[in-house]
Scaffold this motif. Structure first.
Motif, short mmCIF file in Angstrom:
data_model
loop_
_atom_site.label_atom_id
_atom_site.label_comp_id
_atom_site.label_asym_id
_atom_site.label_seq_id
_atom_site.Cartn_x
_atom_site.Cartn_y
_atom_site.Cartn_z
N UNK A 110 0.83 -1.21 0.00
CA UNK A 110 0.00 0.00 0.00
C UNK A 110 0.87 1.26 0.00
N UNK A 111 2.02 1.19 -0.67
CA UNK A 111 2.94 2.33 -0.71
C UNK A 111 2.27 3.59 -1.23
N UNK A 112 1.53 3.46 -2.32
CA UNK A 112 0.87 4.63 -2.90
C UNK A 112 -0.07 5.29 -1.90
N UNK A 113 -0.89 4.49 -1.23
CA UNK A 113 -1.86 5.04 -0.29
C UNK A 113 -1.17 5.68 0.91
N UNK A 114 -0.13 5.04 1.43
CA UNK A 114 0.57 5.60 2.58
C UNK A 114 1.31 6.88 2.22
N UNK A 115 1.88 6.94 1.03
CA UNK A 115 2.55 8.16 0.59
C UNK A 115 1.55 9.30 0.43
N UNK A 116 0.38 8.98 -0.15
CA UNK A 116 -0.65 10.02 -0.29
C UNK A 116 -1.16 10.49 1.06
N UNK A 117 -1.22 9.60 2.03
CA UNK A 117 -1.66 9.98 3.37
C UNK A 117 -0.62 10.84 4.07
N UNK A 118 0.65 10.49 3.90
CA UNK A 118 1.72 11.21 4.60
C UNK A 118 1.97 12.59 4.01
N UNK A 119 1.73 12.78 2.72
CA UNK A 119 2.06 14.05 2.07
C UNK A 119 1.36 15.24 2.73
N UNK A 120 0.02 15.26 2.85
CA UNK A 120 -0.60 16.42 3.50
C UNK A 120 -0.22 16.56 4.96
N UNK A 121 0.04 15.43 5.63
CA UNK A 121 0.45 15.51 7.03
C UNK A 121 1.82 16.17 7.17
N UNK A 122 2.76 15.81 6.30
CA UNK A 122 4.09 16.41 6.39
C UNK A 122 4.04 17.90 6.05
N UNK A 123 3.21 18.26 5.09
CA UNK A 123 3.05 19.69 4.78
C UNK A 123 2.45 20.43 5.97
#
Length: 389
Positions: free
Chosen positions: A152-165
């Motif tokens: 689920x790399x794609x989903x986890x990366x999409x989840x982390x992106x707005x959080x890191x911003x």
């Protein structure tokens, strides 16, 4: 520079403590790794992996390596965030030794302290929310250490992106109302500068690290990587525009005259940073005007050997140079404290209609130059193709 000038330049400038240099640099390294990698994965890598020209075996190799990088980026962000929070505590109020500020109990007291007089929210509360979001972002990325989660790399990366911003955006929330529009613009441009810079530097480091997996890729991987570089080139241009636009505002706010760049300590540090950033731009120009047209040419004539060499060997070498310059920029940032205006005794910067007019002209000029960069690169690629045939 005379001793008198050196003394004048040093007046009003305070050299940051070693712990401050290390924690602030580490924090921006953490942001670069997390924000830069997730943004670049979402905008450049994932679309290329799903492209028609990507072999499933090559895509899987790159996806696995990207997942590992993202997992470590989360771990670095978590550690860097903790040390940055301790550094903030060490500098708060009357201050305390950094070693004492590392104690979880002291950090908890700081985060739960009530708001000061005139503040609409406690500074500790802002940092509490910021670090709660940071923890969520780090955990989302660190989940990729687990083999099952890598499906689920794609989903986890999409989840982390707005959080890191959100980590950097929340940290900039003021606890008191800004005094004027200039203070609001300081906050806005400050965040534009940070986000543009960490995506640029972090994205370069992410792709350079991914490119080291070329030994496990097939002969046709050059086409996949040419697509990655093409997509990231557009991302990098946006980042360059963001960094330069915000940098113009911040430089005007802190530097009252060109001469202050070499007659004040702040100016000298800023000048060094500018030189390093221009070095990154120059390396990027080599990629945009020399390598990208040749990659496009090799792809159009189906020269797989040249395409693989350019996209997987030559291009990453230049990118590693950019990464080294970017790392130096992050190392310089902690020394940009104070203001050249205050060191030189100049008046504080106050915006006006004429300032905004000049700024708008410079920004439009920058946008036009970036647009011409893309058009020129495309034109060079089209011009080279017939000659190769």
């Amino acid at each position: 520079m005379t001793l008198i000038h050196l003394a004048a330049a040093a007046a009003g400038y305070s050299t940051p403590a070693p712990y401050r240099v290390l924690t602030k640099t580490g924090y921006f390294v953490g942001l670069s790794g997390a924000i830069g990698a997730t943004a670049t994965y979402a905008a450049s890598v994932r679309p290329a992996l799903g492209g028609a020209g990507a072999r499933s075996e090559d895509a899987e190799v790159i996806r696995r390596r990207a997942a590992g990088y993202l997992a470590w980026a989360g771990a670095v962000l978590l550690v860097a965030g903790y040390f940055q929070l301790a550094a903030r505590l060490a500098r708060a109020g009357d201050g305390m030794p950094f070693g004492d500020a590392l104690a979880p109990g002291r950090i908890a007291d700081y985060l739960l302290a009530p708001a000061g007089k005139g503040a609409w929210i406690a500074q500790g509360t802002v940092y509490l929310v910021q670090n709660a979001v940071l923890l969520l972002a780090a955990l989302a990325l660190m989940a990729l250490f687990l083999p099952k989660a890598r499906r689920h790399t794609d989903a986890l990366a999409r989840t982390a992106l707005p959080l890191t911003l959100a980590v950097t955006l929340i940290g900039a929330v003021p606890v008191t109302a800004p005094k004027d529009a200039d203070k609001v613009l300081d906050l806005v441009f400050g965040q534009v500068h940070i986000i543009g810079g960490v995506i640029w530097i972090g994205g370069l480091a992410f792709l350079a690290a991914l490119a080291t997996s070329r030994g496990r890729l097939g002969q046709d991987a050059g086409a996949l990587w040419s697509d990655v570089w093409r997509r990231f080139s557009l991302v990098a241009l946006v980042c360059v525009g963001s960094v330069f636009t915000s940098g113009l505002w911040m430089s005007w706010k802190h530097v009252g005259a060109v001469s202050q760049l070499w007659t004040t300590t702040y100016g000298l540090v800023l000048l060094l940073k500018i030189v390093l950033v221009l070095g990154m731009v120059a390396a990027g120009a080599v990629n945009q005007f020399w390598l990208m047209p040749r990659i496009a040419q090799a792809r159009l004539v189906d020269d797989r050997a040249s395409l693989a060499h350019l996209a997987l060997r030559h291009f990453p070498k230049v990118v590693w140079g950019e990464v080294a310059l970017g790392a130096a920029v992050l190392g310089v940032v902690p020394f940009l404290g104070g203001s050249a205006r205050s060191e030189a005794g100049s008046d504080a910067a106050v915006s006006s209609g004429s300032v905004f007019a000049v700024g708008a002209f410079l920004v439009l000029t920058l946008v036009a130059s970036l647009y011409m960069t893309v058009r020129t690169s495309d034109a060079l690629a089209r011009r080279a193709t017939p000659a190769a045939g």
